[in-house]
Write a protein that holds these residues in place. Structure first.
Motif, PDB file in Angstrom:
ATOM      1  N   VAL A 458     -15.124   1.744  -4.960  1.00 27.83           N
ATOM      2  CA  VAL A 458     -15.919   0.577  -4.564  1.00 27.83           C
ATOM      3  C   VAL A 458     -16.021  -0.411  -5.720  1.00 27.83           C
ATOM      4  O   VAL A 458     -15.847  -1.628  -5.550  1.00 27.83           O
ATOM      5  CB  VAL A 458     -17.318   1.028  -4.094  1.00 27.83           C
ATOM      6  N   LEU A 459     -16.285   0.110  -6.924  1.00 28.22           N
ATOM      7  CA  LEU A 459     -16.378  -0.768  -8.094  1.00 28.22           C
ATOM      8  C   LEU A 459     -15.023  -1.371  -8.445  1.00 28.22           C
ATOM      9  O   LEU A 459     -14.933  -2.566  -8.777  1.00 28.22           O
ATOM     10  CB  LEU A 459     -16.921   0.018  -9.290  1.00 28.22           C
ATOM     11  N   HIS A 465     -11.450  -8.089  -6.677  1.00 27.28           N
ATOM     12  CA  HIS A 465     -11.789  -9.251  -5.855  1.00 27.28           C
ATOM     13  C   HIS A 465     -12.435 -10.343  -6.706  1.00 27.28           C
ATOM     14  O   HIS A 465     -12.206 -11.534  -6.480  1.00 27.28           O
ATOM     15  CB  HIS A 465     -12.736  -8.834  -4.734  1.00 27.28           C
ATOM     16  N   LEU A 466     -13.231  -9.953  -7.693  1.00 27.70           N
ATOM     17  CA  LEU A 466     -13.864 -10.929  -8.581  1.00 27.70           C
ATOM     18  C   LEU A 466     -12.803 -11.703  -9.362  1.00 27.70           C
ATOM     19  O   LEU A 466     -12.895 -12.932  -9.523  1.00 27.70           O
ATOM     20  CB  LEU A 466     -14.809 -10.200  -9.547  1.00 27.70           C
ATOM     21  N   GLU A 467     -11.776 -10.995  -9.839  1.00 26.83           N
ATOM     22  CA  GLU A 467     -10.692 -11.666 -10.569  1.00 26.83           C
ATOM     23  C   GLU A 467      -9.926 -12.614  -9.643  1.00 26.83           C
ATOM     24  O   GLU A 467      -9.560 -13.722 -10.032  1.00 26.83           O
ATOM     25  CB  GLU A 467      -9.758 -10.596 -11.146  1.00 26.83           C
ATOM     26  N   LEU A 468      -9.727 -12.190  -8.388  1.00 26.36           N
ATOM     27  CA  LEU A 468      -9.029 -13.034  -7.416  1.00 26.36           C
ATOM     28  C   LEU A 468      -9.847 -14.281  -7.089  1.00 26.36           C
ATOM     29  O   LEU A 468      -9.303 -15.390  -7.006  1.00 26.36           O
ATOM     30  CB  LEU A 468      -8.752 -12.218  -6.155  1.00 26.36           C
ATOM     31  N   PRO A 479      -7.134  -6.026   1.274  1.00 23.75           N
ATOM     32  CA  PRO A 479      -7.229  -4.633   1.747  1.00 23.75           C
ATOM     33  C   PRO A 479      -7.302  -3.665   0.571  1.00 23.75           C
ATOM     34  O   PRO A 479      -6.925  -4.007  -0.558  1.00 23.75           O
ATOM     35  CB  PRO A 479      -5.942  -4.443   2.555  1.00 23.75           C
ATOM     36  N   LEU A 480      -7.776  -2.483   0.842  1.00 21.88           N
ATOM     37  CA  LEU A 480      -7.922  -1.478  -0.204  1.00 21.88           C
ATOM     38  C   LEU A 480      -6.564  -1.092  -0.762  1.00 21.88           C
ATOM     39  O   LEU A 480      -5.612  -0.859  -0.016  1.00 21.88           O
ATOM     40  CB  LEU A 480      -8.634  -0.246   0.349  1.00 21.88           C
ATOM     41  N   LEU A 484      -6.207   3.445  -4.588  1.00 22.72           N
ATOM     42  CA  LEU A 484      -7.615   3.732  -4.324  1.00 22.72           C
ATOM     43  C   LEU A 484      -7.789   4.455  -2.992  1.00 22.72           C
ATOM     44  O   LEU A 484      -8.742   5.211  -2.815  1.00 22.72           O
ATOM     45  CB  LEU A 484      -8.422   2.440  -4.333  1.00 22.72           C
ATOM     46  N   LYS A 485      -6.872   4.233  -2.053  1.00 19.53           N
ATOM     47  CA  LYS A 485      -6.953   4.927  -0.766  1.00 19.53           C
ATOM     48  C   LYS A 485      -6.831   6.438  -0.940  1.00 19.53           C
ATOM     49  O   LYS A 485      -7.393   7.208  -0.169  1.00 19.53           O
ATOM     50  CB  LYS A 485      -5.846   4.440   0.172  1.00 19.53           C
TER      51      LYS A 485
END
Length: 711
Positions: A458-459, A465-468, A479-480, A484-485
């Motif tokens: 999750v982190l 996403h923050l970098e994106l 998407p994940l 990580l999946k």
């Protein structure tokens, strides 16, 4: 430099054998930079590649050699551009390991003798190619010289050795030699070497966030009034949470370069009677509800009533380790270490830890970590015996609950389940095989999902996403990631390998639809014991609407009484409540009364079926909660009640459904055997002239059973 400011140099192997894993290396290094942009924006990072076709570094120009080592980025304050650089790593054609020397040279030239302890090298390689021989001496001499220089300049090194399935054909002799040479760094310097085999472990192997250890407590560990040990207490585990989101204002002029964009929040308290009147602080006071009234308590009174113990850590006593259950552990884990440099404290802690380990004991402590702390912590101290001579012994500390913190949940023992509901040998064997095949720590390969090497998906997704979003404000959530999946979903490869075992398990526990079962609003309906109706004793309804209604009913409503509409459902809901132990006995008593009412208020037997359903539910609940005596006494009393009220038709109805007493095979606490349960059955096909004799026999049987149960 700032206290926690770090200078990090990434040494990345991009040789031919690393090409398959380079995308994962790019991900983990990008994640490291992203976290630094959030938590440590003043840190400095550089990147050196080795195994490249191109050579570009200062040592080659100054002294020659050090070929195929490329300085991709010099050491500088971390920024978003570095993420782009790491995501486009070039592929090399040869493999060398001179990059350690090049990296050391860069750090020495940048910081000199300063910044000791804040300079870190991070080496990522598979170490399957031979290290070239030095011009003078042996390879061990060369590594010893490099390690001595690292120690002299206060450098640390993290080495991640990635060897997956693609490296299984590599020369074992070369790999063992390289591992031995890397181990010299671990012995002589502040270096740590870890070996990983999967992309998931690689994500967690690299320390992406530098957290400086901070003591929770420094002081005496009091064993008695005249015996104290100097200890330091640190956090061993602590939940990593999302970065704090701050309120941001865009009202400042775009031309104002010094605008902070911060928002100041003020609160106003207004009167209930007059919403336009603001209540000043001196007219406000906190209050606590006490029954129907509110008791006001001023800040001075609250300060006076606070418990203010002295800062201390005191031993209360020892107990067997088996007395402290794992589910008693609360909150985070702390580690007790002897005061650094204090030889007597180190020896005392080591002796105490070894004695507790040999005797299988744990210590119970009373802890007040700081002066003015408003609460006292009771916890358990567990010995942690070190496997290395260079690391002293220590203790792990876990907080224990008080009585108010414990939540009691009553569940029947598995050993008391009826034989008919227990798995047979084939089912047990299928379950055993399933557990063995889904082993996460097999002997022939790396353990999967080790906590030390498994990042929080999750982190990780949040940081990406923050970098994106920093580059594309309108970007949607991606998407994940596939890596990580593997943390959040079962391993597909492992599932495919164990498919025969899973299929066998499914066959052994096959569920079949009962076509004769009428639609019911209950999820599970039990038929009377001994019934001859088709379909078995338990059946599961397939009515989707009924399932949803039942789930919604039990999840949203805390049932406190048994109603007339759905008495069985109300009873099951009350029996399943675990917020207080009184609900079980209350539900049983209410169901008894409901059955009496249904029988007595019946007109022509119109409520007999409903009463029977309630009796069946009561019987099932008493078996699950191990209350057989409650049901057996009630069933006897119910038959007497029917006789006294001239309700023989209901007695005959019960007898036809063969409702029996609960026996020892169904509930261990029962005192009724199978033979005694059969004796209790009342014959319904007796002739009218046999009524008096039947009543006499029935009374005699009841008295005999009462006497047996009281013996």
């Amino acid at each position: 430099m700032a206290r926690n400011k770090e200078a990090l140099l990434l040494l990345l192997d991009v040789g031919p054998s690393m090409h398959d894993i380079l995308p994962e290396i790019a991900k983990v290094c990008s994640m490291l930079v992203q976290k630094k942009l959030v938590y440590s924006k003043h840190d400095e990072v550089g990147v050196v590649l080795f195994g490249t076709e191109e050579t570009r570094n200062e040592l080659t120009t100054e002294v020659g050699g050090y070929e195929h080592v490329l300085v991709l980025q010099h050491i500088k304050v971390v920024d978003g551009d570095l993420v782009n650089v790491l995501q486009q790593l070039p592929r090399g054609t040869v493999a060398v390991i001179d990059a350690i020397v090049v990296g050391m040279d860069m750090l020495i030239k940048k910081f000199g003798e300063t910044n000791k302890g804040k300079k870190r090298l991070c080496l990522i390689t598979n170490a399957i190619y031979p290290i070239k021989d030095p011009y003078e001496g042996t390879k061990e001499d060369q590594v010893n010289t490099i390690a001595a220089q690292m120690t002299a300049h206060g450098m640390k090194m993290d080495c991640v050795v990635f060897r997956g399935k693609q490296n299984c054909d590599a020369d074992k002799t070369i790999m063992e030699e390289n591992d031995r040479l890397l181990n010299i760094f671990s012995q002589m310097t502040s270096a740590k070497t870890v070996h990983v085999e999967s992309s998931t472990s690689l994500l967690g192997a690299l320390r992406t966030r530098n957290i400086s250890p901070v003591t929770v407590y420094r002081g005496d560990f009091e064993l008695s009034s005249n015996m104290k040990i100097k200890v330091w207490v640190y956090k061993k585990t602590s939940e990593e949470k999302f970065p704090t989101l701050k309120k941001y204002s865009d009202k400042a002029p775009p031309t104002d370069k010094f605008a902070t964009h911060e928002i100041k929040v003020d609160y106003e308290y207004k009167s209930v009677e007059d919403s336009s009147k603001v209540v000043p602080p001196e007219q406000r006071i906190k209050g606590y509800r006490y029954g129907p009234q509110v008791v006001p308590i001023s800040s001075a009174e609250w300060e006076a009533v606070k418990f203010k113990p002295e800062k201390s850590v005191k031993l209360l006593g020892f107990t067997d380790a088996s007395n402290i259950m794992r589910h008693y552990y609360m909150k985070d884990v702390n580690i007790f270490v002897a005061e650094p440099g204090n030889t007597r404290a180190i020896l005392a802690v080591s002796a105490l830890a070894r004695a507790m380990k040999e005797m299988n004991k744990v210590a119970i402590l009373r802890c007040v970590w700081r002066q003015g702390q408003g609460n006292v912590v009771i916890g358990v101290l567990t010995p942690n015996i070190s496997g290395k001579d260079s690391i002293p012994n220590s203790f792990y500390f876990n907080v224990l609950p008080f009585a108010e913190d414990v939540r009691e949940f009553q569940f029947p023992s598995f050993s008391n389940i009826p034989v008919a509901l227990q798995p047979n040998e084939q089912q047990q064997e299928a379950a055993d095989n399933l557990v063995k095949m889904l082993e996460l720590a097999p002997t022939d390969r790396e353990e999967t999902l080790r906590p030390d090497f498994t990042p929080n998906p999750v982190l990780e997704r949040f940081y990406r996403h923050l970098e994106l979003k920093s580059k594309h404000p309108d970007a949607t959530v991606p998407p994940l990631d596939e890596t990580l999946k593997k943390i959040t979903e079962p391993d597909r490869e492992l599932l495919s390998q164990t498919k025969p075992v899973i299929d066998d398990f499914r066959r052994r526990f096959e569920l079949k639809e009962n076509p004769k079962l009428k639609k019911s609003r209950r999820l599970i309906r039990e038929k009377p014991s001994g019934s001859n109706e088709e379909g078995g004793g338990l059946a599961i309804t397939n009515d989707a609407e009924a399932v949803n209604n039942a789930l919604e009913y039990t999840s949203k409503v805390k049932v406190e009484n048994i109603g007339d509409l759905n008495p069985v459902q109300d009873f099951e809901a009350m029996m399943s409540r675990r917020d207080s132990p009184v609900w079980v006995s209350k539900a049983i008593n209410l169901m008894k009364n409901k059955i009496f009412d249904l029988v007595e208020d019946s007109t022509g037997g119109d409520t007999y079926q409903k009463a029977l359903d309630c009796l069946v539910a009561l019987r099932k609940g008493c078996i699950l909660e191990q209350e057989p005596k409650q049901f057996n006494d009630f069933l006897r009393h119910l038959y007497r009640f029917c006789k006294e009220k001239n309700l023989g038709s209901f007695s005959d109805f019960l007898t036809s459904k063969e409702i029996l007493l609960i026996t020892k095979t169904e509930a261990e606490d029962s005192e009724i055997t199978e033979d005694e349960a059969r004796i209790f059955k009342v014959e319904t096909e007796a002739k009218p002239e046999q009524g008096l004799l039947r009543s006499f026999v029935f009374e005699l049987k009841c008295k005999l059973l009462d006497r047996f149960s009281s013996m």
